[in-house]
Design a protein around this motif. Structure first.
Motif, PDB file in Angstrom:
ATOM      1  N   PHE A  59       0.853  -1.205   0.000  1.00 13.13           N
ATOM      2  CA  PHE A  59       0.000   0.000   0.000  1.00 13.13           C
ATOM      3  C   PHE A  59       0.885   1.251   0.000  1.00 13.13           C
ATOM      4  CE2 PHE A  59      -3.689  -2.424   2.047  1.00 13.13           C
ATOM      5  CZ  PHE A  59      -4.506  -2.306   0.938  1.00 13.13           C
ATOM      6  N   ASP A  95      -5.654  -2.925   8.240  1.00 15.82           N
ATOM      7  CA  ASP A  95      -6.129  -3.996   7.368  1.00 15.82           C
ATOM      8  C   ASP A  95      -6.627  -3.378   6.055  1.00 15.82           C
ATOM      9  OD1 ASP A  95      -6.975  -6.450   6.446  1.00 15.82           O
ATOM     10  OD2 ASP A  95      -8.248  -6.907   8.160  1.00 15.82           O
ATOM     11  N   GLY A 142      -9.680  -2.663   5.072  1.00 15.11           N
ATOM     12  CA  GLY A 142     -10.839  -1.771   5.154  1.00 15.11           C
ATOM     13  C   GLY A 142     -10.524  -0.294   4.968  1.00 15.11           C
ATOM     14  N   PRO A 143      -9.553   0.246   5.701  1.00 20.40           N
ATOM     15  CA  PRO A 143      -9.241   1.667   5.541  1.00 20.40           C
ATOM     16  C   PRO A 143      -8.862   2.023   4.100  1.00 20.40           C
ATOM     17  CG  PRO A 143      -8.267   0.841   7.563  1.00 20.40           C
ATOM     18  CD  PRO A 143      -8.834  -0.349   6.843  1.00 20.40           C
ATOM     19  N   TYR A 144      -8.161   1.138   3.415  1.00 22.23           N
ATOM     20  CA  TYR A 144      -7.770   1.419   2.031  1.00 22.23           C
ATOM     21  C   TYR A 144      -8.961   1.283   1.085  1.00 22.23           C
ATOM     22  CZ  TYR A 144      -2.995   1.870   3.558  1.00 22.23           C
ATOM     23  OH  TYR A 144      -1.865   2.330   4.187  1.00 22.23           O
ATOM     24  N   MET A 145      -9.865   0.368   1.403  1.00 27.92           N
ATOM     25  CA  MET A 145     -11.118   0.272   0.646  1.00 27.92           C
ATOM     26  C   MET A 145     -11.879   1.597   0.770  1.00 27.92           C
ATOM     27  SD  MET A 145     -14.439  -2.045   1.636  1.00 27.92           S
ATOM     28  CE  MET A 145     -14.927  -0.958   2.981  1.00 27.92           C
ATOM     29  N   LYS A 146     -11.944   2.133   2.008  1.00 25.48           N
ATOM     30  CA  LYS A 146     -12.651   3.402   2.242  1.00 25.48           C
ATOM     31  C   LYS A 146     -11.987   4.541   1.473  1.00 25.48           C
ATOM     32  CE  LYS A 146     -16.009   2.254   4.896  1.00 25.48           C
ATOM     33  NZ  LYS A 146     -17.416   2.508   4.516  1.00 25.48           N
ATOM     34  N   ALA A 147     -10.649   4.537   1.415  1.00 23.97           N
ATOM     35  CA  ALA A 147      -9.924   5.581   0.692  1.00 23.97           C
ATOM     36  C   ALA A 147     -10.328   5.575  -0.784  1.00 23.97           C
ATOM     37  CB  ALA A 147      -8.418   5.367   0.832  1.00 23.97           C
TER      38      ALA A 147
END
Lengths: 274, 274
Positions: free
Chosen positions: A132, A170, A172-177
Motif C-alpha cells: 500500500f 487492514d 478496510g481503511p484502504y477500501m474506504k480511501a
C-alpha cells in the motif's frame, strides 16, 4: 470469568466455524505462533460430532501456503476446510467476465493466475500491507476513476489486525480511501458478507441456526455471523479490545478468554450435567 | 460557450477569492506552469476595485515557499493574501493545547515548528503524497487508536488533484482511511470548512454575499463557498470534469472556460453596457 449463558443453546448446535488469525494463532514476522491451547482445542472439536470449517479474511498468502503454515504450527487443518476471500473473488470475476487490476500482497497473486488481467475493468483490493504505497494506491485509483462505471471489490473490510509488534491497518481503511476518491461503494468479498458465510454453510450442509462462529473480530466475525442467523462468540485474544463490550451495534452471544475455553464450555454443555 | 447569467450579480460584488492550483496554474514535478491568461487575469483583478484574496488547500509546501514559486511564475501575489490550512491548524492546536503527530509532506514541517510535538494527543494529516507509505499511515493509526479519545485533524478533504502526469490522490482518501480505522470523524481545517472561509472574509472585511469564490473543485471551492453564503464559480481547468455538471448536490452559480474568461465577464459586467 466467562459468561456461559450462551452454552444453553449448545445442544442444538451441529457445526462450528472458526476464524484463524487471533483465534488459532497470533501473526507476526516469523509467520506467527499458536495461541496456547488452540492446537488441542481444534483437535477436540474434530474428535467431536460437530462439523468444523475455518473462515478467514486472510489475503496475504495463497490458501495452499497459508494452510501449510498452520499445519507446521501443529494444527489439524486441510485446504478444503478453509474459506478465504481470494478464491471467492476469482469465482465472482469469472462469472461476471471482469478483468481486475490487483492491489494485493505479492503472496496472493498466484490465486488470480487463471483470471484475465489485461485492460482492467475493475479493481480488487486486499490486505496489501507494505504494497500500500502511495504510488500503488494511486495506480488503482487511476484505473477506477478512468472507468465509465467504477467497480471496486474488497477482500474483506477489516479495520486492523494484531501482529507481534502491535496493531496494523487492514484492507478496510484502504477500501474506504478508494471508495471516497471515486465516489463508489465497494463490493465486499469475505467476512462480514452474508454471501460469503452462506457459501460456508452450504458446504457444511447446515442451517445458520445450527452453527456457531468463533472469532476475535466483533464486527466481521461475530456481527457478520449474527446477520446471517448464526450465533457469534467472541474470544478475548487477537484483536479483542475491552471496548468491544460497549460496541454500539454488535453484541456477541458470548465472550470467552480463548478458543480453549470456548471448546471446554461448548463440549461440556453438550455432554450435559454429570 | 460560457453561461454568463451569473454576471447579473457582478455589480454588487466587492471581493473575489481565487483558488490557486488548477485556476492560476497546473502543478507538476517541475513546480508547475501558469494556465494561459491567468497571470494577466490576476493583474486585472488587482487593478480593479475588487478586493482579492487567495485560498488554497495546498499543504505540500510552507506558505513562504509556495508564494515564492507563484511569484516566479509571474503572479502578483504576496504571503499575507494567501490563506492555507497549515497556519490555521497551528492556531487551532495552540488554542486547544494539542500536540500533533504529523502525517504531512516534508515541505510542510516547518509550518509546525512552533508547536510542541512530544507525546502526541492528536494526529494531523495533510496531503503527504509519497509520504503516505503503509508504515507512515500505520504509525499515525497507532497514535490515534492508542488515545482514549482519538482526535484527527485533516488539512482539507479533497479527493484528488491533477498534475502533469495525471490525477493524484489528495488528503481526503487518507483522512477517510484513518476515520474508518479508528471510528472517528476528522475535523477538517481548510476548504470546504465554513470556519476557514469565514476567516478569509473577516480579513477582507466583507460579507459572504459580497464575495465570489472561483475554483476548479466543485465540492471544496464552489460548494464550500456556497454553504458559506458566497457565490461559487467553477473554471473548466485543473480538476474540472464534465461530469461535475451532473453532481447530485452541488451546482455552480456559473461555469467558465478559465480564469481569464471569468475576469473578462466579471469586469465587463461591472463596467456595464457600453
Amino acid at each position: 470469568m466467562a459468561d456461559s449463558s450462551w452454552t444453553s443453546s449448545a445442544e442444538s448446535l451441529k457445526g462450528v466455524i472458526l476464524d484463524l488469525c487471533g483465534v488459532l494463532y497470533d501473526s507476526g514476522e516469523d509467520g506467527g505462533t499458536p495461541i496456547p491451547g488452540s492446537v488441542e482445542a481444534v483437535k477436540r472439536l474434530k474428535a467431536s460430532d460437530l462439523k468444523l470449517r475455518f473462515c478467514t479474511n486472510e489475503t496475504q498468502a495463497s490458501r495452499d501456503k497459508f494452510v501449510a503454515k498452520l499445519q507446521k504450527m501443529g494444527f489439524d487443518i486441510s485446504v478444503c476446510e478453509v474459506f478465504s476471500p481470494a478464491p471467492a473473488a476469482v469465482a465472482v470475476l469469472k462469472d461476471r467476465g471482469m478483468r481486475p487490476h490487483l492491489l494485493v500482497y505479492d503472496g496472493l497473486l498466484s490465486e488470480f493466475e487463471s483470471v484475465d488481467q489485461t485492460n482492467p475493468n475493475c479493481v480488487v483490493v486486499g490486505d496489501a500491507a507494505g504494497n500500500f504505497t502511495y504510488e500503488n494506491l494511486n495506480d488503482a485509483f487511476r484505473v477506477l476513476i478512468g472507468l465509465e462505471k467504477p467497480v471496486l471489490f474488497a477482500l474483506g473490510k477489516g479495520r486492523y489486525y494484531k501482529e507481534a509488534d502491535g496493531l496494523n491497518l487492514d484492507v478496510g481503511p484502504y477500501m474506504k480511501a478508494l471508495e471516497y476518491a471515486c465516489d463508489v461503494e465497494a463490493e465486499v468479498i469475505g467476512k462480514p458478507s452474508s454471501v460469503f458465510f452462506h457459501s460456508v454453510l452450504s458446504d457444511m450442509g447446515l442451517q445458520p441456526h445450527q452453527v456457531m462462529m468463533v472469532g476475535d473480530d466483533l464486527v466481521n466475525d461475530v456481527g457478520g455471523a449474527q446477520l446471517c442467523g448464526m450465533k457469534g462468540l467472541q474470544v478475548r485474544t487477537g484483536k479483542y479490545r475491552p471496548s468491544d463490550q460497549q460496541h454500539r451495534s454488535v453484541k456477541a452471544d458470548g465472550t470467552v478468554d480463548d478458543l480453549a475455553q470456548a471448546v471446554d464450555l461448548l463440549l461440556g454443555a453438550r455432554a450435559g450435567p454429570l
